[in-house]
Write a protein that holds these residues in place. Sequence first.
Motif, short mmCIF file in Angstrom:
data_model
loop_
_atom_site.label_atom_id
_atom_site.label_comp_id
_atom_site.label_asym_id
_atom_site.label_seq_id
_atom_site.Cartn_x
_atom_site.Cartn_y
_atom_site.Cartn_z
N ALA A 14 17.28 27.52 -48.27
CA ALA A 14 17.75 26.85 -49.47
C ALA A 14 17.18 27.51 -50.72
CB ALA A 14 17.37 25.37 -49.43
N LEU A 15 15.85 27.78 -50.69
CA LEU A 15 15.21 28.41 -51.85
C LEU A 15 15.74 29.84 -52.06
CD1 LEU A 15 11.57 27.04 -51.41
CD2 LEU A 15 13.24 26.40 -53.15
N GLN A 16 15.93 30.56 -50.92
CA GLN A 16 16.49 31.91 -51.02
C GLN A 16 17.89 31.87 -51.65
OE1 GLN A 16 16.31 33.61 -47.07
NE2 GLN A 16 14.06 33.74 -47.17
N TYR A 17 18.65 30.88 -51.17
CA TYR A 17 20.02 30.71 -51.67
C TYR A 17 20.01 30.53 -53.19
CZ TYR A 17 24.52 28.36 -52.57
OH TYR A 17 25.73 27.97 -53.09
N LEU A 18 19.12 29.67 -53.65
CA LEU A 18 19.05 29.39 -55.10
C LEU A 18 18.59 30.63 -55.88
CD1 LEU A 18 17.48 25.80 -55.08
CD2 LEU A 18 19.84 26.41 -55.65
N GLU A 19 17.65 31.39 -55.29
CA GLU A 19 17.16 32.61 -55.96
C GLU A 19 18.29 33.64 -56.09
OE1 GLU A 19 13.66 34.15 -53.96
OE2 GLU A 19 12.60 32.27 -54.40
N GLY A 20 19.15 33.65 -55.08
CA GLY A 20 20.25 34.62 -55.03
C GLY A 20 21.34 34.39 -56.08
N ILE A 21 21.34 33.25 -56.70
CA ILE A 21 22.35 32.97 -57.72
C ILE A 21 21.83 33.45 -59.07
CG2 ILE A 21 23.69 31.16 -58.88
CD1 ILE A 21 23.29 29.50 -56.27
#
Lengths: 124, 539
Positions: free
Chosen positions: A33-40
């Motif tokens: 989830a945190l990686q996903y958010l960083e990727g945006i």
Amino acid sequence: MDDDLEDHMMLDEYFKEVGISDKVTFLKNGQLALQYLEGIEDSSELPKLMVLDLNMPVITGSQVLLQIKQTPRLRNIPVIIFSTSENENEKRKCLSFGALEYLVKPITWEEGDRIARRFASFAE
Amino acid sequence: MVNLDNEMDLILAHKRAMKLCELTGFSLLTQTSVATAISEIARCAIEFGKSSTLTLGIDSIANRKFLVAVIGDKTDFSQRCFEACSYARRLVSDVDIKRTSRETQIVLRQQLSFSGTLTEAKVDSFADYFKNEPPISAYDELRRKNLMLQDLAEKLRASEEDYRMLTDTLPVMMFSVDIRGQIYYTNKWLQDYFGAAPKETSAAAWQPYIFQPDYHLFSKELTGSILHQVPLTGQYRFKEKSSGEYRWHVFSIIPLKNEKEKISQWIGFLVDINGQKQIEQALKDNRELKEIQDQLYQNQEELQKKVIELNRSNYELEQFAHLASHDLQEPLRKLFFYSDVLKKRYGLLLDTTGMNMLNNMTAAANRMKELISDLLSYSQLQKQNLRFEHVELNDILRDVVKDLDLTIKEKNAVIEIDNLPKVTGNVLRLRQLFNNLISNSLKYCKNGVPPHISIVSRPGTDQNTIIVRDNGIGFDDQYSEKIFGLFERLHTRDKFPGTGIGLSICKKIAELHNGRITAHSVVNEYAAFEVTLPELEKA
């Protein structure tokens, strides 16, 4: 975000009913989830709502919540805690961390339907 | 010196005079002359005087030494013996008459023709000779023995007085016993202590003076000692007459044997050891106290260990109950989801039997849900989570009745609520407690009989008892404790549904309030639950 893939499927059934299935991304743990958010990169692309399960391995829902609320770029994303059981301590903690709501996973179809519509309201 | 009382004395006087003359070296003729002169005067003194004495000695006047004989008497006997005196003057060198107010003396002197010096030592040796002189007659012997006897008697009397004084002043009690067991001597200390004295050594004679619990041992030991003729030393309590107090004494009796190894008497002592005994007891008590204290510490440590263990297992149990109910909800939720989706989407494809099965499945899942929720709420009952305040029980009951309004109306139930006291407690939990009790009364009612439930209070000394009583089916009184156990149920589920946790929760809540709950019932008449809560704490 939930580590239980069956829950993904179940929730998706409710989302299909209210017509938001295509607007939902399921993630199975806090790290992802945190990686996903960083990727945006574009802040306008950030999710309109985060729904977090609490009981998860490695990083718990409340830790993810804290991380989001301590990161200025992510701070404004609304977060709803979606837990299996009512737990006063957890609820108090999450609300103090900045969660918008603490919801217990539905037992009846009607409850599930109501919750799905509440989630959908953020997508507009 | 010779006393001149009678004829026997006269013989002695003559003999002593002869002997001294011989010792001082006079010729036999002079010896006889001097002795005759002395005898003559002595005879007169015996005849006319009263308790006359004869003193023989040696004297020196102007380098000349004389043998001197003094015959003295209180009365002036010289008046009656002129003849004897004139006779004596012919026999010795000099005869002289001396008169004083106390005594009249006739002094005879004969100059010594002693060759060589007559030293003091020599004179002393003469005196010694007469002191050690063998008895010259039965009379003299008798007389000497008699005097010795009188002297001894005097000494004995003095010694006995000394003994009595000694035994009377010693801080011990003493007594002497003859061979027949009669006590013939007791010292003052003993008489003062007992007020009287036992007459003999038999145990029975001592019974009035000894502390009864000690008597059995005393009697046994004393009888044994006398029977085997061996000394006895023992510790017993004896009564002090003046204070009425029983004091510890060492009692000992010892047989005394004569030269023939036969027991001639017994002597006994009693020594007060009460102080010592008290110290001994205090030390012993102290030691026992110490032991008890050590034991207490040990117990405390064990208790501490058990408490820690208990706390841990309690904590683990709570954790378990919580996690179990949480994790149990997970599959249950899914079960509900699938049965709902199944009914919703595929309901039309099922026949009546299939639909019934699906409904039964949901009902079973519902029971499971109820069970889990009760278990969860039971496991969450912990003191540290409760806030205590002053609570009006009437307010609590009013809320409960409001919550149960639907069922009460449905069943036509009558609920009577007394004037209830104020208590210290947690509002939510007390509401839960009375809700459970009243729900039970509504639930376990008789068919066709409207429930009648009364809630009354009974004030106690420092506690309040609230009694919830109904007119329902009741239960066998033998289960009055069992029904509070976790999962205990007295009825089958088809008659009365339930989890068997409700009363366990009531009990736990009462205990969390430092109170208790008990139940009494008569089958088909009533059931009564008594909740006892401590009196309002003055906060």
